[in-house]
Design a protein around this motif. Structure first.
Motif, PDB file in Angstrom:
ATOM      1  N   PHE A  68     -11.830  10.457  -7.012  1.00 48.96           N
ATOM      2  CA  PHE A  68     -12.189  10.636  -5.599  1.00 48.96           C
ATOM      3  C   PHE A  68     -11.186   9.879  -4.697  1.00 48.96           C
ATOM      4  O   PHE A  68     -10.832  10.332  -3.730  1.00 48.96           O
ATOM      5  CB  PHE A  68     -13.253   9.857  -5.413  1.00 48.96           C
ATOM      6  N   ARG A  69     -10.623   8.900  -5.318  1.00 53.37           N
ATOM      7  CA  ARG A  69      -9.455   7.867  -4.598  1.00 53.37           C
ATOM      8  C   ARG A  69      -8.287   9.020  -4.651  1.00 53.37           C
ATOM      9  O   ARG A  69      -7.603   9.072  -3.358  1.00 53.37           O
ATOM     10  CB  ARG A  69      -9.291   6.712  -5.466  1.00 53.37           C
ATOM     11  N   LEU A  70      -8.083   9.840  -5.409  1.00 43.93           N
ATOM     12  CA  LEU A  70      -6.958  10.550  -5.468  1.00 43.93           C
ATOM     13  C   LEU A  70      -7.055  11.575  -4.332  1.00 43.93           C
ATOM     14  O   LEU A  70      -6.191  12.013  -3.661  1.00 43.93           O
ATOM     15  CB  LEU A  70      -6.815  11.185  -6.836  1.00 43.93           C
ATOM     16  N   GLU A  71      -8.343  12.233  -4.205  1.00 44.92           N
ATOM     17  CA  GLU A  71      -8.525  13.031  -3.205  1.00 44.92           C
ATOM     18  C   GLU A  71      -8.336  12.693  -1.867  1.00 44.92           C
ATOM     19  O   GLU A  71      -7.908  13.344  -1.124  1.00 44.92           O
ATOM     20  CB  GLU A  71     -10.094  13.619  -3.336  1.00 44.92           C
ATOM     21  N   LEU A  72      -8.961  11.436  -1.818  1.00 44.65           N
ATOM     22  CA  LEU A  72      -8.814  10.666  -0.297  1.00 44.65           C
ATOM     23  C   LEU A  72      -7.293  10.766   0.213  1.00 44.65           C
ATOM     24  O   LEU A  72      -6.862  10.824   1.178  1.00 44.65           O
ATOM     25  CB  LEU A  72      -9.642   9.374  -0.277  1.00 44.65           C
ATOM     26  N   ALA A  82      -2.002  13.224   2.503  1.00 46.69           N
ATOM     27  CA  ALA A  82      -0.683  13.688   2.185  1.00 46.69           C
ATOM     28  C   ALA A  82      -0.506  15.184   2.476  1.00 46.69           C
ATOM     29  O   ALA A  82       0.414  15.864   2.867  1.00 46.69           O
ATOM     30  CB  ALA A  82      -0.453  13.625   0.639  1.00 46.69           C
ATOM     31  N   ALA A  83      -2.098  15.789   2.615  1.00 48.12           N
ATOM     32  CA  ALA A  83      -1.788  17.263   2.935  1.00 48.12           C
ATOM     33  C   ALA A  83      -1.630  17.750   4.419  1.00 48.12           C
ATOM     34  O   ALA A  83      -1.055  18.786   4.642  1.00 48.12           O
ATOM     35  CB  ALA A  83      -3.291  17.797   2.465  1.00 48.12           C
ATOM     36  N   ASP A  84      -1.642  16.714   5.140  1.00 48.06           N
ATOM     37  CA  ASP A  84      -1.476  16.946   6.358  1.00 48.06           C
ATOM     38  C   ASP A  84      -0.026  17.619   6.698  1.00 48.06           C
ATOM     39  O   ASP A  84       0.867  16.799   6.542  1.00 48.06           O
ATOM     40  CB  ASP A  84      -1.596  15.713   7.387  1.00 48.06           C
ATOM     41  N   VAL A 107     -21.296   9.222   1.438  1.00 48.30           N
ATOM     42  CA  VAL A 107     -21.866   8.115   1.021  1.00 48.30           C
ATOM     43  C   VAL A 107     -21.194   7.437  -0.047  1.00 48.30           C
ATOM     44  O   VAL A 107     -20.984   6.111  -0.041  1.00 48.30           O
ATOM     45  CB  VAL A 107     -23.150   8.603   0.147  1.00 48.30           C
ATOM     46  N   ALA A 108     -20.068   8.178  -0.899  1.00 51.39           N
ATOM     47  CA  ALA A 108     -19.498   7.658  -1.917  1.00 51.39           C
ATOM     48  C   ALA A 108     -18.297   6.708  -1.095  1.00 51.39           C
ATOM     49  O   ALA A 108     -17.895   5.552  -1.390  1.00 51.39           O
ATOM     50  CB  ALA A 108     -18.778   8.649  -2.618  1.00 51.39           C
ATOM     51  N   LEU A 109     -17.712   7.238  -0.160  1.00 52.76           N
ATOM     52  CA  LEU A 109     -16.823   6.592   0.905  1.00 52.76           C
ATOM     53  C   LEU A 109     -17.315   5.416   1.336  1.00 52.76           C
ATOM     54  O   LEU A 109     -16.831   4.288   1.378  1.00 52.76           O
ATOM     55  CB  LEU A 109     -16.202   7.329   1.864  1.00 52.76           C
ATOM     56  N   ARG A 168       0.769  -0.947  -0.026  1.00 52.66           N
ATOM     57  CA  ARG A 168      -0.050  -0.233  -0.131  1.00 52.66           C
ATOM     58  C   ARG A 168       0.832   1.286  -0.034  1.00 52.66           C
ATOM     59  O   ARG A 168       1.455   1.740   1.045  1.00 52.66           O
ATOM     60  CB  ARG A 168      -1.030   0.090   1.289  1.00 52.66           C
ATOM     61  N   PRO A 169       1.231   1.767  -1.165  1.00 55.53           N
ATOM     62  CA  PRO A 169       2.294   2.749  -1.240  1.00 55.53           C
ATOM     63  C   PRO A 169       1.820   4.236  -1.107  1.00 55.53           C
ATOM     64  O   PRO A 169       2.749   5.211  -1.258  1.00 55.53           O
ATOM     65  CB  PRO A 169       2.583   2.857  -2.719  1.00 55.53           C
ATOM     66  N   VAL A 170       0.484   4.439  -0.641  1.00 52.32           N
ATOM     67  CA  VAL A 170       0.225   5.901  -0.601  1.00 52.32           C
ATOM     68  C   VAL A 170       0.369   6.570  -1.874  1.00 52.32           C
ATOM     69  O   VAL A 170       0.136   6.338  -2.965  1.00 52.32           O
ATOM     70  CB  VAL A 170       0.405   6.501   0.713  1.00 52.32           C
ATOM     71  N   LEU A 171       1.244   7.843  -1.559  1.00 48.46           N
ATOM     72  CA  LEU A 171       1.893   8.604  -2.759  1.00 48.46           C
ATOM     73  C   LEU A 171       3.170   8.122  -3.005  1.00 48.46           C
ATOM     74  O   LEU A 171       3.838   8.655  -3.928  1.00 48.46           O
ATOM     75  CB  LEU A 171       1.580   9.870  -2.281  1.00 48.46           C
ATOM     76  N   SER A 172       3.938   6.925  -2.639  1.00 50.99           N
ATOM     77  CA  SER A 172       5.179   6.706  -2.764  1.00 50.99           C
ATOM     78  C   SER A 172       5.325   6.442  -4.336  1.00 50.99           C
ATOM     79  O   SER A 172       6.387   6.507  -4.786  1.00 50.99           O
ATOM     80  CB  SER A 172       5.605   5.392  -1.984  1.00 50.99           C
ATOM     81  N   PHE A 173       4.618   5.917  -4.922  1.00 48.93           N
ATOM     82  CA  PHE A 173       4.306   5.692  -6.335  1.00 48.93           C
ATOM     83  C   PHE A 173       4.463   6.922  -7.334  1.00 48.93           C
ATOM     84  O   PHE A 173       4.728   6.589  -8.502  1.00 48.93           O
ATOM     85  CB  PHE A 173       3.119   4.645  -6.887  1.00 48.93           C
TER      86      PHE A 173
END
Length: 308
Positions: free
Chosen positions: A175-179, A184-186, A241-243, A77-82
């Motif tokens: 939406f997945r990118l936004e989640l 990552a924004a923290d 609801v989407a989540l 599960r790479p989060v944004l490492s990819f």
């Protein structure tokens, strides 16, 4: 320069569009230089490669890599490492024609001052409606909006809007990118600001749409409510609801046969609570209206026994 302009025009939509208002963190001193770099096909090549990595790793139908081939639960599960500079630069080599196909970390570093700047621009592009229409793109649902404004089937149109919105979330990687971007924004003001600007830009057209619906339908917001608050709540319900639908797709949130979803129900409930008819307004705030309902204050004020 002429060759670059010609190549720019040959790129697929929306890479052939003016990206100067989307890519805002480019490492150039003057506005003219930033605009020129934003519309350079080489810049588009890195954004295209990164967006391909986003779709590949975030889904839908994302590619999953096992850290241990003998353990099916050992998913990487790479989060944004990819989206590291090295990985994006290597992916440029896989770009389809007519994108440039030679990438390097040094070129990325000369284009964006930091990796956070690159991620911020990538998020702006990925959440940009011209890349993929989002739930806040009024042009994609113009026919439904017309029904909401003055059509004969308001409730049905709201259910249709909810279903379309939910399918947009589920079927596209945005939406997945936004989640992932929220995490990552923290602690990263560059990424956080980019996301905030995108949300603000996405909400504005819906605020105008809601204002027009209220005006034409003879409706008004309850005392204390604003259009900004209403659209923010609608967006929050949509994302929630989407989540839930992504986490547990079998829970019954979506009815594909009827093309309805729990989102439509939630939006209708929000409208019922926050909106009233202009010609029959009680002028109560949302809190006052709820208190009146719970404690049956209307019957007390009229002198009638509770429940009568």
């Amino acid at each position: 320069m002429a060759d670059k302009q010609t190549l720019k025009q040959q790129l697929p939509h929306p890479y052939n569009q003016d990206l100067s208002q989307v890519l805002r963190r480019l490492d150039r001193r003057t506005a003219f230089s930033r605009t020129r770099l934003a519309n350079d096909p080489v810049t588009a090549a890195y954004i295209a490669a990164a967006m391909r990595l986003v779709e590949r790793h975030l889904g839908p139908d994302a590619t999953r890599t096992l850290r241990d081939s003998g353990d099916e639960t050992s998913i990487d599960r790479p989060v944004l490492s990819f989206l590291s500079q090295r990985t994006v630069a290597a992916e440029v080599n896989n770009n389809p024609d007519p994108f440039p196909q030679m990438g390097s970390v040094s070129t990325m570093r000369s284009t964006w001052r930091s990796h956070s700047d690159f991620i911020a621009d990538l998020l702006r592009f990925g959440l940009w409606s011209k890349y993929q229409p989002s739930h806040c793109d009024v042009t994609e649902t113009a026919d439904v909006i017309e029904q909401l404004i003055d059509g004969p089937h308001f409730v049905e149109a709201m259910h249709e809007l909810g279903y379309r919105d939910l399918m947009t979330f589920i079927d596209r990687p945005k939406f997945r990118l936004e989640l992932i971007a929220v995490a990552a924004a923290d602690g990263d003001d560059t990424i956080r600001q980019a996301m905030a600007e995108n949300h603000h830009g996405l909400m504005e057209p819906w605020i105008e749409v809601c204002a027009e619906i209220l005006r034409v339908r003879g409706l008004q917001l309850r005392t204390g409510m604003t259009l900004d608050m209403l659209v923010t709540l609608m967006t929050a319900i949509t994302e929630g609801v989407a989540l839930r639908a992504l986490i547990d797709p079998e829970v019954g949130i979506v009815d594909h046969r009827k093309q309805r979803s729990l989102l439509g129900t939630g939006l209708l409930a929000l409208i019922l609570g926050c909106v009233e008819r202009t010609d029959d307004a009680d002028e109560l705030s949302l809190e006052e209206a709820v208190s009146t309902m719970v404690y049956d204050l209307s019957s007390r004020l009229s002198g009638a026994p509770p429940g009568v």
